[in-house]
Design a protein around this motif. Sequence first.
Motif, PDB file in Angstrom:
ATOM      1  N   ARG A 110      31.426  43.233  49.770  1.00 19.68           N
ATOM      2  CA  ARG A 110      30.471  44.308  50.108  1.00 19.68           C
ATOM      3  C   ARG A 110      29.036  43.810  50.037  1.00 19.68           C
ATOM      4  O   ARG A 110      28.214  44.105  50.906  1.00 19.68           O
ATOM      5  CB  ARG A 110      30.658  45.495  49.166  1.00 19.68           C
ATOM      6  N   ALA A 111      28.717  43.061  48.978  1.00 16.46           N
ATOM      7  CA  ALA A 111      27.352  42.556  48.814  1.00 16.46           C
ATOM      8  C   ALA A 111      26.980  41.617  49.953  1.00 16.46           C
ATOM      9  O   ALA A 111      25.867  41.700  50.491  1.00 16.46           O
ATOM     10  CB  ALA A 111      27.217  41.841  47.475  1.00 16.46           C
ATOM     11  N   ALA A 113      28.339  41.578  53.000  1.00 10.91           N
ATOM     12  CA  ALA A 113      28.237  42.374  54.228  1.00 10.91           C
ATOM     13  C   ALA A 113      26.919  43.136  54.278  1.00 10.91           C
ATOM     14  O   ALA A 113      26.265  43.201  55.330  1.00 10.91           O
ATOM     15  CB  ALA A 113      29.416  43.341  54.322  1.00 10.91           C
ATOM     16  N   GLU A 114      26.503  43.707  53.156  1.00 12.16           N
ATOM     17  CA  GLU A 114      25.230  44.433  53.115  1.00 12.16           C
ATOM     18  C   GLU A 114      24.057  43.495  53.347  1.00 12.16           C
ATOM     19  O   GLU A 114      23.104  43.839  54.051  1.00 12.16           O
ATOM     20  CB  GLU A 114      25.083  45.167  51.784  1.00 12.16           C
ATOM     21  N   GLU A 115      24.114  42.301  52.772  1.00 14.72           N
ATOM     22  CA  GLU A 115      23.034  41.327  52.966  1.00 14.72           C
ATOM     23  C   GLU A 115      22.967  40.869  54.410  1.00 14.72           C
ATOM     24  O   GLU A 115      21.888  40.761  54.988  1.00 14.72           O
ATOM     25  CB  GLU A 115      23.229  40.133  52.029  1.00 14.72           C
ATOM     26  N   ALA A 117      23.951  42.558  57.019  1.00 14.70           N
ATOM     27  CA  ALA A 117      23.453  43.691  57.799  1.00 14.70           C
ATOM     28  C   ALA A 117      21.946  43.852  57.631  1.00 14.70           C
ATOM     29  O   ALA A 117      21.237  44.143  58.592  1.00 14.70           O
ATOM     30  CB  ALA A 117      24.173  44.973  57.385  1.00 14.70           C
ATOM     31  N   SER A 118      21.429  43.626  56.423  1.00 14.08           N
ATOM     32  CA  SER A 118      19.995  43.797  56.205  1.00 14.08           C
ATOM     33  C   SER A 118      19.190  42.658  56.830  1.00 14.08           C
ATOM     34  O   SER A 118      18.017  42.838  57.152  1.00 14.08           O
ATOM     35  CB  SER A 118      19.686  43.903  54.714  1.00 14.08           C
ATOM     36  N   GLN A 119      19.800  41.500  57.006  1.00 13.09           N
ATOM     37  CA  GLN A 119      19.098  40.353  57.578  1.00 13.09           C
ATOM     38  C   GLN A 119      19.042  40.373  59.101  1.00 13.09           C
ATOM     39  O   GLN A 119      18.215  39.707  59.692  1.00 13.09           O
ATOM     40  CB  GLN A 119      19.755  39.044  57.120  1.00 13.09           C
TER      41      GLN A 119
END
Length: 147
Positions: A110-111, A113-115, A117-119
């Motif tokens: 999850r971490a 994937a979130e990183e 997506a934020s990049q």
Amino acid sequence: MNVTAEDAAERVEQLILLTDRLTSLVAGQAKAFEDRRPHEAATYVEETQRLANMYRHESARIRANPSLVDSAPRDQRLRLIRATEAFDAVLARQSRAVNAAKTVTEGLVRAIAEEVASQRQKGVSYGANGIQSPNAAAIAITLNKRA
């Protein structure tokens, strides 16, 4: 797969040996997960599966026909009970270790994937007035839920 035994005493002795070996294998796997080395847990998966199937089959046979072990000496049956209790305890330990590893792994995925997506750069589109709109386009991320 059957335990091949001439009498109840021999059957119980073979079940004790089978249970002890399974306990040892599962304890090793639990330790590997606890030590954060899951790849080491995979070393004996094939043997564990084979013995677990044999254990399941023999347990079902005895549950259906308790006379298969009833005539074994009492002390031998007590040894089997103790071996089974130890096996149950190790299974509970392995379950906790596997669930902990799963939770950590899912959190890492999850971490990441979130990183990711934020990049990613946000998409820019034009509105009705010809002015750029800062609304980001949806970006799909596929995760393998079986991992």
